[in-house]
Design an enzyme around this catalytic site. Sequence first.
Site, PDB file in Angstrom:
ATOM      1  N   ARG A   1       0.837  -1.204   0.000  1.00  0.00           N
ATOM      2  CA  ARG A   1       0.000   0.000   0.000  1.00  0.00           C
ATOM      3  C   ARG A   1       0.878   1.264   0.000  1.00  0.00           C
ATOM      4  NH1 ARG A   1      -5.480   1.696   0.724  1.00  0.00           N
ATOM      5  NH2 ARG A   1      -6.171  -0.459   0.738  1.00  0.00           N
TER       6      ARG A   1
ATOM      7  N   GLU B   1      -9.760   5.906   7.218  1.00  0.00           N
ATOM      8  CA  GLU B   1      -8.322   6.156   7.245  1.00  0.00           C
ATOM      9  C   GLU B   1      -7.879   7.431   6.512  1.00  0.00           C
ATOM     10  OE1 GLU B   1      -8.010   2.095   5.643  1.00  0.00           O
ATOM     11  OE2 GLU B   1      -6.163   2.003   6.798  1.00  0.00           O
TER      12      GLU B   1
HETATM   13  N1  MTE Z   1     -12.222   5.417  14.546  1.00  0.00           N
HETATM   14  C1  MTE Z   1     -12.269   5.125  15.862  1.00  0.00           C
HETATM   15  N2  MTE Z   1     -12.977   5.933  16.672  1.00  0.00           N
HETATM   16  N3  MTE Z   1     -11.605   4.068  16.396  1.00  0.00           N
HETATM   17  C2  MTE Z   1     -10.846   3.233  15.608  1.00  0.00           C
HETATM   18  O1  MTE Z   1     -10.259   2.271  16.096  1.00  0.00           O
HETATM   19  N4  MTE Z   1     -10.021   2.755  13.333  1.00  0.00           N
HETATM   20  C3  MTE Z   1      -9.715   3.324  12.026  1.00  0.00           C
HETATM   21  C4  MTE Z   1     -10.937   4.020  11.435  1.00  0.00           C
HETATM   22  N5  MTE Z   1     -11.518   4.902  12.399  1.00  0.00           N
HETATM   23  C5  MTE Z   1     -10.770   3.520  14.203  1.00  0.00           C
HETATM   24  C6  MTE Z   1     -11.516   4.622  13.716  1.00  0.00           C
HETATM   25  C7  MTE Z   1      -9.235   2.352  11.062  1.00  0.00           C
HETATM   26  S1  MTE Z   1      -7.618   1.928  11.094  1.00  0.00           S
HETATM   27  C8  MTE Z   1     -10.041   1.834  10.103  1.00  0.00           C
HETATM   28  S2  MTE Z   1      -9.446   0.788   8.923  1.00  0.00           S
HETATM   29  C9  MTE Z   1     -11.475   2.138  10.052  1.00  0.00           C
HETATM   30  O2  MTE Z   1     -11.886   3.026  11.091  1.00  0.00           O
HETATM   31  C10 MTE Z   1     -12.260   0.842  10.160  1.00  0.00           C
HETATM   32  O3  MTE Z   1     -13.625   1.039  10.218  1.00  0.00           O
HETATM   33  P1  MTE Z   1     -14.521   1.346   8.924  1.00  0.00           P
HETATM   34  O4  MTE Z   1     -14.071   0.406   7.867  1.00  0.00           O
HETATM   35  O5  MTE Z   1     -15.877   1.079   9.399  1.00  0.00           O
HETATM   36  O6  MTE Z   1     -14.277   2.770   8.571  1.00  0.00           O
HETATM   37  N1  HPA Z   2      -5.823  -2.575   4.630  1.00  0.00           N
HETATM   38  C1  HPA Z   2      -6.009  -2.998   5.891  1.00  0.00           C
HETATM   39  N2  HPA Z   2      -5.856  -4.232   6.266  1.00  0.00           N
HETATM   40  C2  HPA Z   2      -5.483  -5.127   5.363  1.00  0.00           C
HETATM   41  C3  HPA Z   2      -5.255  -4.754   4.041  1.00  0.00           C
HETATM   42  C4  HPA Z   2      -5.441  -3.413   3.650  1.00  0.00           C
HETATM   43  O1  HPA Z   2      -5.265  -3.013   2.489  1.00  0.00           O
HETATM   44  N3  HPA Z   2      -4.872  -5.859   3.380  1.00  0.00           N
HETATM   45  C5  HPA Z   2      -4.869  -6.857   4.300  1.00  0.00           C
HETATM   46  N4  HPA Z   2      -5.234  -6.415   5.492  1.00  0.00           N
HETATM   47 MO1  MOS Z   3      -7.304  -0.092   9.565  1.00  0.00          MO
HETATM   48  S1  MOS Z   3      -5.265   0.151   9.618  1.00  0.00           S
HETATM   49  O1  MOS Z   3      -7.206  -0.853   7.997  1.00  0.00           O
HETATM   50  O2  MOS Z   3      -7.539  -1.322  10.685  1.00  0.00           O
END
Ligand code: MTE
Ligand code: HPA
Ligand code: MOS
Length: 860
Positions: free
Chosen positions: A368, A812
């Site tokens: 990534r 993210e």
């Molecule tokens: N927001 C909060 N409050 N707490 C979390 O742990 N994790 C982040 C983001 N926002 C997180 C957060 C990460 S790393 C990801 S990948 C996404 O939320 C995952 O949730 P989603 O796919 O529902 O956005």
């Molecule tokens: N994002 C987060 N987690 C993952 C991914 C990615 O692209 N690929 C495998 N695990």
């Molecule tokens: Mo988020 S780093 O893809 O849990």
Amino acid sequence: MTTSPNTKSADGDCSELAESRRKEAKRRSLRPVNEHFSSTINAESANSKQSLVKNSKGQNSRQTKATSQPHDSASTHVSGLSEYVDDRPEMQNELHCAVIYSTEAHARILSIDASECNTLDGFVDIITAADVHHNCWGPIFKDQPILAKDVVQYYGEIVAVVAAKTLAIAKLAAKRVKVCYEPLDCTMSIQEAISKRLFIGGERKIQRGDPYAKGPHQVTGKLIIQGADHFYLESNAVVVYPRENRLLEVHSSSQHPTETQHVVAEACGLAFSDVICIVKRLGGGFGGKESQAAPIAAYCALMAHKTNRPCRLILTKDDDMIITGKRNPFEIFYDCTFQDDGAIISLDAKLYSDAGAYADLSTAIMERAMLHCDNAYFIPNIFITGQVCKTNHHPHTAFRGFGGPKGVALIELIMEKIAIQISIDALNVRKRNMYRPSFDITHYGQRVENNMLPSLFESLEKECHYKARRKEISDWNRSHQSTIKGLSLTAVKFGISFTTRFLNQGNALVNIHRDGSVQVSTGAVEMGQGVNQRIATLVSSELGVPVDLVRMLSTSTERNANTSPTAASSGTDINGAAALKAIGLIKERLAKLAAILSKTPKEQWPSQTAGLGTAPEIELASPINPESKELKNKLDYECLFSDGQVIVRHHSSINTQPAFSIKFSDLVNEAYLSRISVCEYSHFKIENLGFNKITGQGQAFLYFTQGVAASEVEICRYTGDVKVRRVDILMDLGRPINEALDIGQVTGAFVQGMGWVTTENLVYNKKGLLLTHSPSTYKIPNIQDTPREFNVHLIDNDGNQANFKGTKAVGEPPLLLGISVWTAIQNALSSSPKHLQLEKIPATNEVILRAMHPDLGWTI
Ligand code: MTE
Ligand code: HPA
Ligand code: MOS
């Protein structure tokens, strides 16, 4: 907010109750975060309705209006009623576990002696590698023992687990276990790993264009990027109940219940079906609990399995920080050439990352990073290599952005350096290079569809008064002695999809009960990001019922099997789409039933006749595919689910008869009495992904979430202290599902990114013990550190055709905008006649101070 169907008013009409809840939700969602905080939070908190809204060009467009329902856990969080793993009441015969971890970076285990534990009253058992059925796991490569056997490869690697009647005794027992080590040669840095050729996986390459193409100007250098701790507030936690017939019920703080289920089962020698993993919510995960929660659950499960007693393992904050891996550190060598006007001709970048002792997710993270070296910019000739290095640190892992931030930090630094070298404003360099029509193919061959970057740059430049402030800042820096200021406007273009294709699937179970209340269960894990409220909003708007009637169930492998981690920002995209698919099937049946009821005298309805069987049962014709337009056109009626009603209009009598309307809950009940299912399970996969990991080319992502941020910093020349004066963010989230939650994600992610590039410093001793393993030594941003003025806005964008409902994921991407604080610091330093440069993340006060006084000979 509680969402119990029992709170319906006596006559079963929920609309009044829902209305008062809506008002309450609206009141709460409008409360400002701080006096300077402004946002485009939409005051409309009613359920999504089809309505006409104006887009940014002032044109009317039909779209589903976003709601701003508060987070479904908001009130239970603040009142302390939210249940986390460690809130589970203690069982009578429950055992508390404690871990024994390596105090060497790399060593042979000579002996593990637990004899002193036996004299401890209340000590129950110890497990070591010998007790593990299949002592090997890993999310990509299975290279990691669950409990270390013969050797340890990092400080913090778990060697043994003890159990006792109380936590205090368990901790005492853990101290009494004597482990003897014979230290081995260890590798503590990327440089060392490169020189010893200690690598994980082969070198990856992504390239396009002519590797010999060069422009007249050049910037080269080495960027050092440190890791960061996730600093979730809930440290890793597990409670395991052995049930009858070997079944293990695991309550874990995992972002990936399915993987946790699998790792527990393999560790204990059980079938996957013998293990249920349940996740109610996490007190934050941020990627840190994507893979690493699994072995921690296994420690507790192994003990529960062995002793046949409920077991609990809750890591302390300090232990959690010492044991678990961080964001991968990177070292990047770069060589970029460009034309007189700043247009990039070529980029050659060699990325090295520190995986720590095991592979974990590091190879995917590297991928990534390589896919994000372009960020928002078209680079005609590009040659990127990536190599993951093996060291003796804790295994580093996913962290919000997952490699993306490293690629983006590189190219945004290059933008600043180009600007310095040719003495033009860095924003002009960015605009010169940004993806735009005819320059919109990435280095991996994917077209940037629905590209909002040109308008994002243009709008934010105007809205934040970039030019005027640039001038003010130059004047300030000329006329002030004690502080210098910097301003930088950076972008993000974040690819949404797991780059591992098979992870882009989800499933959902929807149960509608006879009172019209709804339960939804998916593989999505709620970790604070609001995935539950988003899915509930989608479901409620699709069924036309108040969101409070939709209860999201805990995530359980019993209801949703073979799920992906809640990661890659795709939680709502994958699981929400699966839920909508299930709802579509239920609606199809309900609509058909409503059409039949509309033509059936009420006395013959199932609610009047089913008990005694006095009328024939209503039968639905064979199912039709709800997606098929052709068949839809053949239906001789239209059906609308709205405001708790189901309304049917027959085409033949549209002008002659009033529409038929029935309460949603009544219709559901009629369906049940007609033996028509109002529950459904659906599987969903994202189509058209085709990234080839061998060639490094293809459709890696479904779409891109984009945004821009302008950050202004002020730095004290005497201390290196940084104040973030003002931040303006403009995000493209397509058509947001819930603007309030999205803005929460944008601000939170930005501040988290800002912490990574400024104050969050990981300091290790020679053995790899993380010295900064507590809030007192590891400095995350607090409220004082957040921008003094913080403006967050979303643009209107109805054009994302790739994703359902035109939404874009938010979790993210905004973290990468935190990089603008770092480039603003670079910008401030470059205002000095010596053009000081950092090339290091984080730019802590100390790093900045040393950079500002190069004549003192301090090294960074
Ligand atoms: N927001 C909060 N409050 N707490 C979390 O742990 N994790 C982040 C983001 N926002 C997180 C957060 C990460 S790393 C990801 S990948 C996404 O939320 C995952 O949730 P989603 O796919 O529902 O956005
Ligand atoms: N994002 C987060 N987690 C993952 C991914 C990615 O692209 N690929 C495998 N695990
Ligand atoms: Mo988020 S780093 O893809 O849990």
